[in-house]
Design a protein around this motif. Sequence first.
Motif, PDB file in Angstrom:
ATOM      1  N   GLU A   1       0.911  -1.120   0.133  1.00 24.71           N
ATOM      2  CA  GLU A   1      -0.163  -0.018  -0.024  1.00 24.71           C
ATOM      3  C   GLU A   1       0.952   1.185  -0.111  1.00 24.71           C
ATOM      4  OE1 GLU A   1      -3.429   2.210   2.648  1.00 24.71           O
ATOM      5  OE2 GLU A   1      -2.722   0.248   3.415  1.00 24.71           O
ATOM      6  N   LEU A   2       1.978   1.317   0.738  1.00 24.56           N
ATOM      7  CA  LEU A   2       2.728   2.172   0.945  1.00 24.56           C
ATOM      8  C   LEU A   2       3.514   2.507  -0.501  1.00 24.56           C
ATOM      9  CD1 LEU A   2       4.576   2.333   4.285  1.00 24.56           C
ATOM     10  CD2 LEU A   2       3.027   4.056   3.574  1.00 24.56           C
ATOM     11  N   LEU A   3       3.944   1.550  -0.865  1.00 19.85           N
ATOM     12  CA  LEU A   3       4.521   1.620  -2.375  1.00 19.85           C
ATOM     13  C   LEU A   3       3.972   2.081  -3.270  1.00 19.85           C
ATOM     14  CD1 LEU A   3       6.767  -1.635  -2.221  1.00 19.85           C
ATOM     15  CD2 LEU A   3       7.742   0.556  -2.425  1.00 19.85           C
ATOM     16  N   ALA A   4       2.341   1.530  -3.463  1.00 20.81           N
ATOM     17  CA  ALA A   4       1.328   1.857  -4.525  1.00 20.81           C
ATOM     18  C   ALA A   4       1.237   3.526  -4.570  1.00 20.81           C
ATOM     19  CB  ALA A   4       0.074   0.991  -4.321  1.00 20.81           C
ATOM     20  N   ARG A   5       1.301   3.724  -3.344  1.00 18.19           N
ATOM     21  CA  ARG A   5       0.942   5.285  -3.213  1.00 18.19           C
ATOM     22  C   ARG A   5       1.704   5.914  -3.983  1.00 18.19           C
ATOM     23  NH1 ARG A   5      -0.224   6.656   2.863  1.00 18.19           N
ATOM     24  NH2 ARG A   5      -0.261   8.815   2.039  1.00 18.19           N
ATOM     25  N   ARG A   6       3.066   5.833  -3.920  1.00 13.91           N
ATOM     26  CA  ARG A   6       4.154   6.560  -4.545  1.00 13.91           C
ATOM     27  C   ARG A   6       4.349   6.105  -5.919  1.00 13.91           C
ATOM     28  NH1 ARG A   6       4.559   6.181   0.671  1.00 13.91           N
ATOM     29  NH2 ARG A   6       5.550   7.613   1.996  1.00 13.91           N
ATOM     30  N   ALA A   7       4.048   4.908  -6.117  1.00 15.92           N
ATOM     31  CA  ALA A   7       4.104   4.410  -7.469  1.00 15.92           C
ATOM     32  C   ALA A   7       2.908   5.195  -8.603  1.00 15.92           C
ATOM     33  CB  ALA A   7       3.839   2.935  -7.695  1.00 15.92           C
ATOM     34  N   GLU A   8       1.639   5.558  -7.815  1.00 18.87           N
ATOM     35  CA  GLU A   8       0.776   6.200  -8.614  1.00 18.87           C
ATOM     36  C   GLU A   8       1.364   7.595  -8.881  1.00 18.87           C
ATOM     37  OE1 GLU A   8      -2.120   5.439  -6.069  1.00 18.87           O
ATOM     38  OE2 GLU A   8      -2.808   3.310  -6.742  1.00 18.87           O
ATOM     39  N   LEU A   9       2.044   8.273  -7.966  1.00 18.30           N
ATOM     40  CA  LEU A   9       2.487   9.779  -8.240  1.00 18.30           C
ATOM     41  C   LEU A   9       3.507   9.770  -9.295  1.00 18.30           C
ATOM     42  CD1 LEU A   9       2.959  10.949  -4.376  1.00 18.30           C
ATOM     43  CD2 LEU A   9       1.320  11.506  -6.019  1.00 18.30           C
ATOM     44  N   MET A  10       4.510   8.542  -9.290  1.00 14.06           N
ATOM     45  CA  MET A  10       5.409   8.464 -10.412  1.00 14.06           C
ATOM     46  C   MET A  10       4.887   8.062 -11.622  1.00 14.06           C
ATOM     47  SD  MET A  10       8.269   9.188  -9.103  1.00 14.06           S
ATOM     48  CE  MET A  10       7.312  10.531  -8.230  1.00 14.06           C
TER      49      MET A  10
ATOM     50  N   ALA B   1       3.911  11.422 -12.939  1.00 17.14           N
ATOM     51  CA  ALA B   1       5.088  11.905 -13.503  1.00 17.14           C
ATOM     52  C   ALA B   1       5.737  11.366 -14.836  1.00 17.14           C
ATOM     53  CB  ALA B   1       6.333  11.871 -12.557  1.00 17.14           C
ATOM     54  N   ALA B   2       5.289  10.293 -15.211  1.00 20.01           N
ATOM     55  CA  ALA B   2       5.673   9.408 -16.262  1.00 20.01           C
ATOM     56  C   ALA B   2       4.749   9.886 -17.485  1.00 20.01           C
ATOM     57  CB  ALA B   2       5.710   7.895 -15.956  1.00 20.01           C
ATOM     58  N   ILE B   3       3.493  10.072 -17.287  1.00 17.28           N
ATOM     59  CA  ILE B   3       2.746  10.608 -18.200  1.00 17.28           C
ATOM     60  C   ILE B   3       3.070  12.089 -18.462  1.00 17.28           C
ATOM     61  CG2 ILE B   3       0.371  11.498 -18.331  1.00 17.28           C
ATOM     62  CD1 ILE B   3      -0.558   8.960 -16.565  1.00 17.28           C
ATOM     63  N   ALA B   4       3.451  12.759 -17.590  1.00 16.78           N
ATOM     64  CA  ALA B   4       3.807  14.351 -17.863  1.00 16.78           C
ATOM     65  C   ALA B   4       5.154  14.211 -18.868  1.00 16.78           C
ATOM     66  CB  ALA B   4       4.145  15.043 -16.594  1.00 16.78           C
ATOM     67  N   ASP B   5       6.077  13.364 -18.671  1.00 15.96           N
ATOM     68  CA  ASP B   5       7.322  13.160 -19.208  1.00 15.96           C
ATOM     69  C   ASP B   5       6.984  12.711 -20.619  1.00 15.96           C
ATOM     70  OD1 ASP B   5       8.839  13.722 -16.901  1.00 15.96           O
ATOM     71  OD2 ASP B   5       9.203  11.587 -16.671  1.00 15.96           O
TER      72      ASP B   5
END
Length: 214
Positions: free
Chosen positions: A151-160, A163-167
């Motif tokens: 769950e902790l990892l997933a929250r950060r993965a969704e933020l990344m 960022a990948a979409i923006a990239d």
Amino acid sequence: MRLAELSRRSGVATATIKYYLREGLLPPGRQVNTTTAEYDEEHLRRLRLVRAMIQVGRLPVATVREVLGHVDDDSLGRTIRLGAALWALPQVPEPDEDDEYVQAAHREVGALLDTLGWENAKSLTTISPSYRSLVVAVAAFRRLGYDWDVELLARRAELMHQAAIADLDFMETHPTEAEQAEAAVASAVLVEPMLEALHRLAQEEESARRYGFE
């Protein structure tokens, strides 16, 4: 433009440009005569990228040459072309597969990819340095006694992911696949330090918000 103008517009000394040409970091100019060559806007763009990779990214010349070799390889499909260029960037050491923490991290990251539904990422786990880097980081956290669950990892993965979409949105504003690949490399070399700095600034801001400056 001649070499002197390329130097003036880029801010890079002519001796350095000649070195980059010898090392294959810049394509040769159009030969006008035995002693003179002409350069164009593509040379200027590539020269600026090379300088960013070396000065800001602190990449060795050999790594820059390898990365740009993949950028220029139009025989590859777009995903593999970008992946090969990014994977040539410096990576963390290979994980010790006999280490119990590494084995647990593999399971944790596998569960994370399942939770996120990242099937394409799962298909690249045997070859992706990014996957191995994540495994190494998760294993190191476990070794320190910090149990970052899915769950902790997933929250950060969704933020990344955002960022990948923006990239990629930024990358697709460039007209050619070569320019798009260059933009992706520039993002990897320059945006990652910016994201790291923003992350630390956000931690400082939130810490001060919660606890003040005492």
